[in-house]
Design a protein around this motif. Structure first.
Motif, short mmCIF file in Angstrom:
data_model
loop_
_atom_site.label_atom_id
_atom_site.label_comp_id
_atom_site.label_asym_id
_atom_site.label_seq_id
_atom_site.Cartn_x
_atom_site.Cartn_y
_atom_site.Cartn_z
N ALA A 55 42.27 37.13 40.84
CA ALA A 55 42.55 36.10 39.84
C ALA A 55 41.46 35.05 39.76
CB ALA A 55 43.89 35.44 40.16
N THR A 56 40.73 34.91 40.84
CA THR A 56 39.71 33.85 40.91
C THR A 56 38.36 34.44 41.27
OG1 THR A 56 41.37 32.25 41.64
CG2 THR A 56 39.06 31.71 42.06
N THR A 57 37.36 34.04 40.52
CA THR A 57 35.97 34.36 40.87
C THR A 57 35.18 33.07 40.90
OG1 THR A 57 35.42 34.79 38.55
CG2 THR A 57 36.04 36.68 39.89
N VAL A 58 34.25 33.00 41.81
CA VAL A 58 33.44 31.81 42.00
C VAL A 58 31.98 32.22 42.12
CG1 VAL A 58 33.07 29.76 43.41
CG2 VAL A 58 35.37 30.73 43.24
N TYR A 59 31.11 31.38 41.58
CA TYR A 59 29.67 31.67 41.62
C TYR A 59 28.91 30.43 42.06
CZ TYR A 59 31.03 35.69 38.82
OH TYR A 59 31.63 36.85 38.38
N ALA A 60 27.85 30.67 42.81
CA ALA A 60 26.91 29.59 43.10
C ALA A 60 26.25 29.17 41.80
CB ALA A 60 25.87 30.06 44.11
N ASP A 61 25.91 27.92 41.70
CA ASP A 61 25.29 27.42 40.47
C ASP A 61 24.02 28.19 40.12
OD1 ASP A 61 26.11 23.89 41.03
OD2 ASP A 61 27.26 25.52 40.12
N SER A 62 23.31 28.61 41.14
CA SER A 62 22.03 29.27 40.92
C SER A 62 22.17 30.65 40.28
CB SER A 62 21.27 29.39 42.24
OG SER A 62 22.04 30.14 43.17
N VAL A 63 23.37 31.23 40.30
CA VAL A 63 23.53 32.58 39.75
C VAL A 63 24.51 32.63 38.58
CG1 VAL A 63 23.04 33.53 42.04
CG2 VAL A 63 25.42 33.32 41.27
N LYS A 64 25.10 31.52 38.24
CA LYS A 64 26.06 31.50 37.13
C LYS A 64 25.41 31.99 35.85
CE LYS A 64 29.22 27.87 38.68
NZ LYS A 64 29.68 26.48 38.49
N GLY A 65 26.13 32.85 35.15
CA GLY A 65 25.62 33.40 33.90
C GLY A 65 24.73 34.60 34.08
N ARG A 66 24.36 34.90 35.32
CA ARG A 66 23.48 36.04 35.59
C ARG A 66 24.17 37.10 36.45
NH1 ARG A 66 19.02 35.38 38.52
NH2 ARG A 66 19.82 33.61 39.74
N PHE A 67 25.01 36.68 37.37
CA PHE A 67 25.68 37.59 38.29
C PHE A 67 27.15 37.69 37.91
CE2 PHE A 67 22.81 37.03 42.31
CZ PHE A 67 21.69 37.26 41.53
N THR A 68 27.73 38.87 38.15
CA THR A 68 29.15 39.08 37.91
C THR A 68 29.75 39.85 39.07
OG1 THR A 68 28.78 39.18 35.51
CG2 THR A 68 30.88 40.02 36.34
N ILE A 69 30.81 39.31 39.63
CA ILE A 69 31.52 40.00 40.71
C ILE A 69 32.76 40.66 40.12
CG2 ILE A 69 32.92 37.98 41.37
CD1 ILE A 69 32.50 38.87 44.32
N SER A 70 33.05 41.86 40.61
CA SER A 70 34.23 42.58 40.10
C SER A 70 34.74 43.53 41.17
CB SER A 70 33.88 43.35 38.83
OG SER A 70 32.90 44.33 39.09
N ARG A 71 35.96 43.99 40.97
CA ARG A 71 36.57 44.91 41.92
C ARG A 71 37.10 46.12 41.17
NH1 ARG A 71 39.44 43.48 46.89
NH2 ARG A 71 39.49 41.32 46.13
N ASP A 72 36.79 47.29 41.67
CA ASP A 72 37.36 48.53 41.15
C ASP A 72 38.41 48.99 42.15
OD1 ASP A 72 37.97 51.19 40.46
OD2 ASP A 72 36.00 51.49 39.57
N ILE A 73 39.65 48.76 41.80
CA ILE A 73 40.73 49.07 42.73
C ILE A 73 40.79 50.55 43.06
CG2 ILE A 73 43.24 49.04 43.05
CD1 ILE A 73 43.32 46.54 41.31
N ALA A 74 40.56 51.38 42.05
CA ALA A 74 40.65 52.84 42.25
C ALA A 74 39.59 53.34 43.20
CB ALA A 74 40.55 53.54 40.91
N LYS A 75 38.44 52.69 43.22
CA LYS A 75 37.34 53.11 44.08
C LYS A 75 37.23 52.28 45.35
CE LYS A 75 34.54 54.96 40.28
NZ LYS A 75 33.22 54.93 39.60
N TYR A 76 38.14 51.33 45.53
CA TYR A 76 38.13 50.48 46.73
C TYR A 76 36.77 49.81 46.91
CZ TYR A 76 41.91 53.83 47.63
OH TYR A 76 43.00 54.65 47.52
N THR A 77 36.19 49.39 45.82
CA THR A 77 34.83 48.87 45.85
C THR A 77 34.75 47.53 45.13
OG1 THR A 77 33.95 51.13 45.80
CG2 THR A 77 32.42 49.37 45.23
N VAL A 78 33.96 46.63 45.69
CA VAL A 78 33.65 45.37 45.03
C VAL A 78 32.17 45.40 44.67
CG1 VAL A 78 33.49 42.87 45.27
CG2 VAL A 78 35.47 44.09 46.20
#
Length: 124
Positions: A55-78
């Protein structure tokens, strides 16, 4: 929980990489995942965080707008999708897990398990 980070490499400025974090034998369910990085001669810093319920994602200011974190539940991978990479993004990237999440982000003391890092080098 043994974490494994992968996907690092050498890329030119402006390029992209996608890092993956898995834990063989674990679904990572109920774990918040954080990505940290350590540049040569610098302290390790928190880059991005996803809560255990996504429900919550957080980014360092230095990477905002460039990096995206996500989770694939089916693949057990972030994943950490890194776009528009800069030389200052160079470093060893680590993923870490916190069971039930942490209120201490980006303090690494809030994380319970760590994996070995993967090297990211951004250079022309």
């Amino acid at each position: 929980v043994q974490l494994q980070a992968s996907g690092g490499g050498f890329v030119q400025p402006g390029g992209s990489l996608r890092l993956s974090c898995v834990a063989p034998g674990s679904t990572l369910q109920d774990y918040a995942i954080g990505w940290f990085r350590q540049a040569p001669g610098k302290e390790r810093e928190g880059v991005s965080y996803i809560s255990e319920d996504d429900a919550t994602t957080v980014y360092a200011d230095s990477v905002k707008g460039r990096f995206t974190i996500s989770r694939d539940i089916a693949k057990y991978t972030v994943y950490l999708q890194m776009n528009m990479l800069r030389p200052e993004d160079t470093g060893v990237y680590y993923c870490a897990a916190a069971f039930g999440g942490t209120r201490q982000w980006p303090n690494e003391r809030g994380m319970d398990f760590w994996g070995k890092g993967t090297q990211v080098t951004v250079s022309s």
